[in-house]
Design an enzyme around this catalytic site. Structure first.
Site, mmCIF file in Angstrom:
data_model
loop_
_atom_site.group_PDB
_atom_site.id
_atom_site.type_symbol
_atom_site.label_atom_id
_atom_site.label_comp_id
_atom_site.label_asym_id
_atom_site.label_seq_id
_atom_site.Cartn_x
_atom_site.Cartn_y
_atom_site.Cartn_z
ATOM 1 N N ASN A 252 -38.665 0.855 -62.466
ATOM 2 C CA ASN A 252 -38.171 2.029 -63.202
ATOM 3 C C ASN A 252 -37.602 3.086 -62.253
ATOM 4 O O ASN A 252 -36.470 3.512 -62.405
ATOM 5 C CB ASN A 252 -39.312 2.648 -64.019
ATOM 6 C CG ASN A 252 -39.938 1.657 -64.980
ATOM 7 O OD1 ASN A 252 -39.250 0.779 -65.506
ATOM 8 N ND2 ASN A 252 -41.225 1.768 -65.184
ATOM 9 N N GLY B 145 -49.029 10.974 -65.058
ATOM 10 C CA GLY B 145 -47.770 10.253 -65.116
ATOM 11 C C GLY B 145 -47.593 9.562 -66.457
ATOM 12 O O GLY B 145 -48.533 9.431 -67.238
ATOM 13 N N GLY C 109 -47.154 6.584 -69.104
ATOM 14 C CA GLY C 109 -47.647 5.220 -69.192
ATOM 15 C C GLY C 109 -49.078 5.112 -69.690
ATOM 16 O O GLY C 109 -49.799 6.101 -69.797
ATOM 17 N N GLU D 180 -45.332 16.696 -66.455
ATOM 18 C CA GLU D 180 -43.928 16.514 -66.822
ATOM 19 C C GLU D 180 -43.807 16.030 -68.260
ATOM 20 O O GLU D 180 -43.095 16.604 -69.062
ATOM 21 C CB GLU D 180 -43.192 15.598 -65.835
ATOM 22 C CG GLU D 180 -43.957 14.354 -65.436
ATOM 23 C CD GLU D 180 -43.264 13.513 -64.385
ATOM 24 O OE1 GLU D 180 -42.424 14.024 -63.631
ATOM 25 O OE2 GLU D 180 -43.568 12.314 -64.313
ATOM 26 N N GLY E 235 -41.351 11.505 -61.243
ATOM 27 C CA GLY E 235 -41.896 12.740 -60.692
ATOM 28 C C GLY E 235 -43.106 12.519 -59.814
ATOM 29 O O GLY E 235 -43.686 13.487 -59.316
#
Lengths: 496, 496
Positions: free
Chosen positions: A378, A263, A265, A288, A382
């Protein structure tokens, strides 16, 4: 230079100013804009839209791939342009407007937005505004550093505004693989069977007649804001590497693991960077967003291929990668987010998904989005596409926030984005809880012992034991379940 | 007669008593047993296991397709046989043991259990115990009225016990389509592209050497317990038919709709029966359990084909269907539950999923499993497989329970099985809330106005408005969020 980038010459007379292009966007329209995790966003037209709205107020439904850069969501919010916004954002000003109820925000699984468009359950899109590296001889749109939802936006929109960005390297062309699933119920299988599969076109096929305006820009993508690994994220990476080694020892994985997703971050990026030091090799990513860590792994020789929907890098990494893009290009592919995040492909490939939790509860439910169950941070992004369909669904978080006043392991999460059914492993700097094939009472013991910070462990165990004494498959004391959150709202700390 | 059913003659000397077969099951083993929503369950060996355990205590991990009939879970629970149980159950005695913490129950998406087995994250299976119509000349196992997980159990197990059930019609043979996905990460697309797709074998291919024992039985499947449609379920069906008509008018669907799935139970069954009276035609089902309503729709000519993993009928319907099975057979297919519930196929076909909620909250989160967030009812079953991947994800429930003392629409559900992201439409007897593309505050208005019972509408709106005044994308007052549940625990009613 513009001539090299707009190769269908009949389109040259569509070149205009951002202001003129922005003038095409009218009150009440539905606009689909490129941009995924700050990469490949339209940069000139939305800023001109914000400026225009200060003179002549108007508002729209804005759909993007994911988050935008360049404070665009802030400017559009401040100018009152956003009536509705989907499916993801990360902007502080927009977030405040969403939480005030001023902007209607629809938080969606990132693979799903264009399904809704295609089946007319959303839209139609009046204007697609998409950044491009070039327009091909046939009028095909070559995206830049992200695809996101731009391909379907352009294909489904009534009209298209293209931003040709001269600062995006021309050799991005060839990176993209545009495959659009056919209409249901007669859809055929999505032919992606490996991270490397190329199954579509290197450009977005559209009718050039739909291009209403072309704007030329040279503004770079916003750089990522990920922070360097620290002691905590390194500890998380260490626990996860030990876990993967154990899976290899047990014969369930080999040293090439399974395709990896991480993810957006700092924590997930750091965890991936940590794999540079592990015994693993010939790794692949089916993810992603491709962050700095992807290129650290490629440089180390550990990673052999990466598939994503965007490339979002720090300033230093951006220079390294785009300064010598040919060095990386044949090991990369960008796909529409519908494909990078597609349940069909994620399940088929057996992706290992690593996503960040805001907080977890003692039974393994995950809150990824809502502070105190009420205030949107946020969006789910995904994470649901991956967590539900992954071979292994892993969530990472530091065990404490706000200098220890908040525990990321709580009795019950006040908003659930990922249910207990979709969570295999939870990792904090304290340790790793392997929840596979465990009943809720067993999971609670693992999570409290291995993931919670020692400062909160006793209080969590006390809650669990008192709840378990009352009975139930998933024991809770409803009167107390959120007492940690309400205490923190009053005293500033979850500590009793 | 047994000779016709055991066509690989070398296996005839494996025929033995249920007691002798049950003796093969030892303490600590992992056993995979056939059975999905009462259909096609092993009926003799588990009962012999329960009897044996009363003399010589032993316990096992029992994995099934879904629920069993014949009080088998009760008998096994009372005999102390069940240490661990997955992935679904509906038995009152077992439920109590689960909620006491005596049996470790793992509630799973029904499509996922065999993925865990195949990747050695669960198991290995010591014994598969599967009901069969016949064993073919090659030793292939022909299932009966369900497939569930039996095919993968038999393929992956060390040893197999087969129950040949003479009461199951011989002409069930040919009904089944056994397709097993290949191992990851080199899996190829699942080739199902329509409800009618036949992509596998009509029997489970196994090494006949693995068959350790064959037991002959003639006990019929337990009949379903669905109740007849009533005023409430008819109202729900009416609202849904009106919604579908609206979708047709808007050009989003045509009168053949999209492939339909309906969850197990009275409400979903009644809703499907309601389609007999609608204007729709040439309907198809891609579902998990085929209930009475499937055959009502086939008889009416409205439904042209039904794919499922089991056939579970009332006594009257069972006689009608199995008494003249050739009349229906070419319009039916049974698949492994991994395929009937596979995210890849559900998303590809664009299934309309209709599942039952225990309760819903004002923002559209669904509790399908836990009374008061603590006590397990049955399990999530296949509802998550369908809701996440459906073209339209619909949840149905009556707005009241316990003679009005409980509202099925609550401020916050104390257990989330389906998040807001996965819920498009909620229907109660009062009306229908179309939540597509709505933000949480907008959803709350729809759900309260259209779905909540008038007796609770004002209190819900009061909660929502006071929460919204405090702010937040998904406004809640955490101190009060479960006050309806805790009040009901004390006073017996959610009413203030």
């Amino acid at each position: 230079m513009v001539n090299d980038r707009i190769r269908l010459k009949s389109l040259l007379d569509k070149v205009t100013t951002p202001e003129a292009a922005a003038d095409l966007i009218k009150d009440g329209m539905v606009v689909g804009m490129s941009g995924f995790t700050r990469a490949g966003d339209a940069k000139a037209v939305p800023i001109a839209m914000a400026a225009k709205a200060k003179e002549q107020p108007f508002n729209i439904t804005l759909i993007t791939g994911a988050s935008l850069g360049h404070d665009i969501d802030r400017m559009l919010t401040e100018a009152g342009v956003l009536a509705r916004r989907m499916p993801f954002q990360v902007d502080r000003t927009l977030r405040a407007a969403i939480n005030r109820g001023d902007v209607m925000f629809i938080d969606q699984h990132l693979s799903e937005t264009v399904e809704h468009l295609r089946s007319n359950q959303l839209g139609p899109i009046d204007y697609a505004v998409v950044e491009a590296t070039a327009i091909s001889e046939e009028g095909g749109i070559v995206p830049t550093t992200s695809i996101g939802n731009s391909a379907s936006f352009a294909i489904l929109a009534k009209k298209i505004i293209v931003e040709i960005n001269l600062s995006q390297p021309a050799n991005l062309e060839g990176l993209h693989d545009i495959y659009i699933p056919t209409k249901r119920p007669t859809r055929t299988p999505i032919p992606v069977v490996a991270c490397e599969s190329r199954v579509g076109l290197p450009y977005v096929p559209i009718d050039p007649e739909k291009i209403a305006a072309i704007v030329v820009t040279d503004k770079k993508d916003s750089f990522s804001t990920v922070e360097a690994p620290d002691e905590g994220t390194q500890a998380i990476a260490g626990h996860l590497i030990d876990f993967f080694k154990g899976e290899v020892d047990a014969g369930r994985l080999d040293l090439t693991l399974q395709p990896l997703q991480a993810g957006i971050g700092t924590i997930a990026n750091s965890v991936l960077t940590g794999l540079v030091d592990g015994p693993f090799h010939d790794l692949r990513m089916y993810s992603e967003v491709l962050q700095d860590s992807t290129f650290d792994l490629l440089d180390s020789g550990k990673l052999v291929f990466a598939s994503g929907s965007s490339i979002t890098l720090s300033a230093a990494c951006s220079e390294r990668v785009f300064g010598q893009f040919e060095k990386y290009k044949d090991r990369l592919i960008l796909r529409p987010q519908e494909i990078s995040n597609h349940p069909e492909v994620i399940r088929r490939l057996g992706v290992i998904g690593i996503n960040t939790a805001l907080e977890v509860d003692i039974y393994g439910n995950i809150n990824s989005t809502h502070v105190n169950g009420t205030h949107m941070m946020n969006g789910i992004g995904g994470s649901g596409d991956f967590a539900r369909n992954a071979y292994l669904s892993i969530f990472v978080t530091k065990s404490l926030a706000k200098e220890g006043r908040i525990s990321s392991v709580v009795p019950m999460v006040p908003h659930v984005d990922h249910t207990e059914h979709d969570v295999d492993v939870i990792v904090t700097e304290n340790g790793l809880a392997d929840l596979r094939q465990l009943a809720p009472r067993e999971r609670a013991e693992q999570i409290i012992q291995h993931c919670a910070h020692p400062d909160y462990r006793e209080a969590l165990m006390d809650y669990f034991q008192r709840a378990a004494a009352r009975g139930g498959h998933t024991p809770h004391i409803l009167e107390e379940a959120f007492s940690w959150h309400t205490r923190q709202q009053v005293t500033g700390s979850m500590k009793a």
